[in-house]
Structure formats: structure tokens, C-alpha cells
Design a protein around this motif. Sequence first.
Motif, mmCIF file in Angstrom:
data_model
loop_
_atom_site.group_PDB
_atom_site.id
_atom_site.type_symbol
_atom_site.label_atom_id
_atom_site.label_comp_id
_atom_site.label_asym_id
_atom_site.label_seq_id
_atom_site.Cartn_x
_atom_site.Cartn_y
_atom_site.Cartn_z
ATOM 1 N N GLU A 291 0.834 -1.201 0.000
ATOM 2 C CA GLU A 291 0.000 0.000 0.000
ATOM 3 C C GLU A 291 0.874 1.260 0.000
ATOM 4 O O GLU A 291 1.567 1.536 0.988
ATOM 5 N N PRO A 292 0.844 2.043 -1.067
ATOM 6 C CA PRO A 292 1.646 3.277 -1.104
ATOM 7 C C PRO A 292 1.387 4.206 0.073
ATOM 8 O O PRO A 292 2.319 4.781 0.644
ATOM 9 N N GLU A 293 0.114 4.364 0.454
ATOM 10 C CA GLU A 293 -0.194 5.249 1.579
ATOM 11 C C GLU A 293 0.447 4.749 2.870
ATOM 12 O O GLU A 293 0.945 5.536 3.683
ATOM 13 N N SER A 294 0.451 3.423 3.060
ATOM 14 C CA SER A 294 1.070 2.854 4.263
ATOM 15 C C SER A 294 2.585 2.970 4.214
ATOM 16 O O SER A 294 3.240 3.152 5.247
ATOM 17 N N GLN A 295 3.162 2.864 3.027
ATOM 18 C CA GLN A 295 4.611 3.017 2.878
ATOM 19 C C GLN A 295 5.065 4.392 3.357
ATOM 20 O O GLN A 295 6.124 4.532 3.971
ATOM 21 N N VAL A 296 4.256 5.398 3.069
ATOM 22 C CA VAL A 296 4.618 6.771 3.430
ATOM 23 C C VAL A 296 4.197 7.102 4.863
ATOM 24 O O VAL A 296 4.995 7.592 5.662
ATOM 25 N N ARG A 297 2.955 6.835 5.189
ATOM 26 C CA ARG A 297 2.417 7.268 6.489
ATOM 27 C C ARG A 297 2.818 6.334 7.631
ATOM 28 O O ARG A 297 2.838 6.743 8.796
ATOM 29 N N GLY A 298 3.133 5.092 7.311
ATOM 30 C CA GLY A 298 3.576 4.161 8.327
ATOM 31 C C GLY A 298 2.455 3.356 8.952
ATOM 32 O O GLY A 298 1.286 3.472 8.581
ATOM 33 N N THR A 299 2.827 2.548 9.929
ATOM 34 C CA THR A 299 1.890 1.640 10.582
ATOM 35 C C THR A 299 1.996 1.774 12.103
ATOM 36 O O THR A 299 2.993 2.245 12.636
ATOM 37 N N ILE A 300 0.932 1.334 12.764
ATOM 38 C CA ILE A 300 0.845 1.340 14.226
ATOM 39 C C ILE A 300 0.537 -0.077 14.691
ATOM 40 O O ILE A 300 -0.223 -0.794 14.038
ATOM 41 N N VAL A 301 1.122 -0.487 15.812
ATOM 42 C CA VAL A 301 0.794 -1.781 16.408
ATOM 43 C C VAL A 301 0.235 -1.543 17.808
ATOM 44 O O VAL A 301 0.825 -0.799 18.594
ATOM 45 N N VAL A 302 -0.906 -2.151 18.082
ATOM 46 C CA VAL A 302 -1.487 -2.136 19.430
ATOM 47 C C VAL A 302 -1.404 -3.556 19.974
ATOM 48 O O VAL A 302 -2.006 -4.483 19.415
ATOM 49 N N MET A 303 -0.633 -3.728 21.031
ATOM 50 C CA MET A 303 -0.514 -5.028 21.695
ATOM 51 C C MET A 303 -1.495 -5.040 22.864
ATOM 52 O O MET A 303 -1.346 -4.281 23.823
ATOM 53 N N LEU B 297 8.807 -1.519 6.356
ATOM 54 C CA LEU B 297 7.671 -0.649 6.623
ATOM 55 C C LEU B 297 8.067 0.340 7.718
ATOM 56 O O LEU B 297 8.922 0.030 8.553
ATOM 57 N N ARG B 298 7.439 1.500 7.722
ATOM 58 C CA ARG B 298 7.714 2.498 8.740
ATOM 59 C C ARG B 298 6.830 2.228 9.960
ATOM 60 O O ARG B 298 5.642 2.557 9.953
ATOM 61 N N LEU B 299 7.396 1.615 10.980
ATOM 62 C CA LEU B 299 6.641 1.376 12.208
ATOM 63 C C LEU B 299 6.740 2.635 13.056
ATOM 64 O O LEU B 299 7.798 2.971 13.584
ATOM 65 N N LYS B 300 5.621 3.342 13.193
ATOM 66 C CA LYS B 300 5.640 4.652 13.834
ATOM 67 C C LYS B 300 5.468 4.573 15.352
ATOM 68 O O LYS B 300 6.092 5.332 16.082
ATOM 69 N N GLU B 301 4.598 3.666 15.803
ATOM 70 C CA GLU B 301 4.337 3.571 17.244
ATOM 71 C C GLU B 301 3.919 2.148 17.594
ATOM 72 O O GLU B 301 3.292 1.448 16.782
#
Length: 291
Positions: free
Chosen positions: A155-167, A198-202
Motif C-alpha cells: 500500500e503506497p499510503e502505508s509506505q509513506v504514512r507508516g503503521t501502528i501496532v497495538v498489543m 515498513l515504517r513502524l511509527k508507534e
Amino acid sequence: MTSNDFRLERNVELSAETREIAERELRETPERVREALERLRELLKENKDLYFGDDDEILTIFLRPCKWYPESALALMRRVAEFKKENACLLDGLLPEHEINSFLEHKVVNVLKGRDHKGRRVLIVNVGGSWDPKKVTADQLFRLFYLIHEAAMLEPESQVRGTIVVMDFHNMGWSQTMGLTPSFSKRLLTFIQDAMPLRLKEVHFVKEPMIFNVVWKMFKPLIREKLKNRIFFHGSKMSSLHKHLEPSHLPADYGGELPTIDYSGAEWYPVINEVLPHIHKWNTYGFAKNT
């Protein structure tokens, strides 16, 4: 609930706002993109021990998290190859169908239908009471995470904006604590810190009980400063989580304004299965096979 709730945004032009983010944070301009793609292709030809696709889509997957520096993208490719080699027993030939039962029958991993207020994908990992390590092992949990990342990277948008993980550690007990083994911790953190394009932001830890400290003692020594600064602990205080993820984009499960989550990995499984050609190709990437 429509099928549009569960889909990949692949082959989509970046929005105007996302293009601005890409230029500001990733140095992304048309001229730099052309130059970086050309140079990375040259580097791949020179590094004959590596085998990766050289089409624009694949190269962009590696160049965006490296801010369009070709040499850094090549180094990331090499780390991906190393990780795949070191974890071949789990990843060789891995396809969604191999974990179909984990996707369909167990609510361990999930992706929020919408993005957060900053346009980022949000992955939910349930490692509390809803996770039975005897039915979905830690190795299988990692394989689920790996398959989802293979789809998200498209996903291009995810490549740029990054991803979030909630544990989510709600109702975590000893069985879940013992299921999160040192080998799993090491593998997951090596992947996140070294081999995930991928850009893991938080990363947000929520609803963690006292017993969570046992798990954290395993994780903490392996976490480098960059990732450490992106990990946040909230316990049961959803107001703390809301300082990072706005309630307007969160389900009621996390004190948000959206309806309670009534879907799971079962709804996302067909979406991941749709990108089988990409997954098959990804399985061939890494160190070149001796001929």
C-alpha cells in the motif's frame, strides 16, 4: 459491513497530502525517485548474491523506508535476506493457506478497518486471554504477523504514512506469558528493527497486567533506542492511548467513538489471499540460490 471495509489500497496514487509528507519526511521528489530506482537496479546487478525483483513497485517498498537512499535500501534488502535465511524453518514457502485456521478460527491478529487520524494502518495483536498458545503457537503468531506485513507493504499510503501496532494484553495469564518465549521475542524484535520494510511509527501496549513485567524483562534488553522511543504503555487508561490515537478513529474496545470490533482476521484472510502472486514472488527473494 461491505467488502470495501476489507481491502488493500494497492496501485493507488498518493493523495496530495501524502505526497507532501513523502517529500517532507522521505525526501521524495520525481527526480530523486527516478535516480534512486535507477541506482538501486545497478546495485542489485553488482550484488549478485542477492535476488530481488527490480520492478518499480518492489524497489519502492525498500526505498521509501530508507528515504530514497539506494545504498541504504540495498542494506535493508541484505538484512531481509539474512532474516529469511536465519528463519527459513518458519518462512520458507509460507503462504496464507498454511495459517488459514489461525486466521479464521482464532482472534489473535486483526487490522482496524479504517486508518487512524494520521492515515496509518493499525494492527491489533491480542496476546491476552483470547490467545491460546496451545492452539496458535508463538511461531504461528509470528507467521501471521509476517503474512500481514507482506500485504501491508504493497500500500503506497502505508509506505509513506507508516503503521501502528497495538498489543492488547487483556486478561493475560501464565499460559500467554509462557507462550511468549525468548526465541519469539528475539525473532520479532530482529524482524521489526532490522528486516521489516515498513515504517513502524508507534507500538502501544494496552491492558497489560502485573504479570506483563515478566514478558517485558525479556523484550527490554533487545530493544534499541529508536524503537524504545516509539513504545508507549497505557495499562487500562485509554485516555493515555488517546494522546496518540484519536478516539474518533478508534473502536469502543479502546475507548473510541467507533463501534465495538465485530470482525477479525477471518475477514482479512481473503484480502491477503488476493495478493498470492506477490507472496509467491516474495518467497523467492533473498540470497540467490546456487545454480
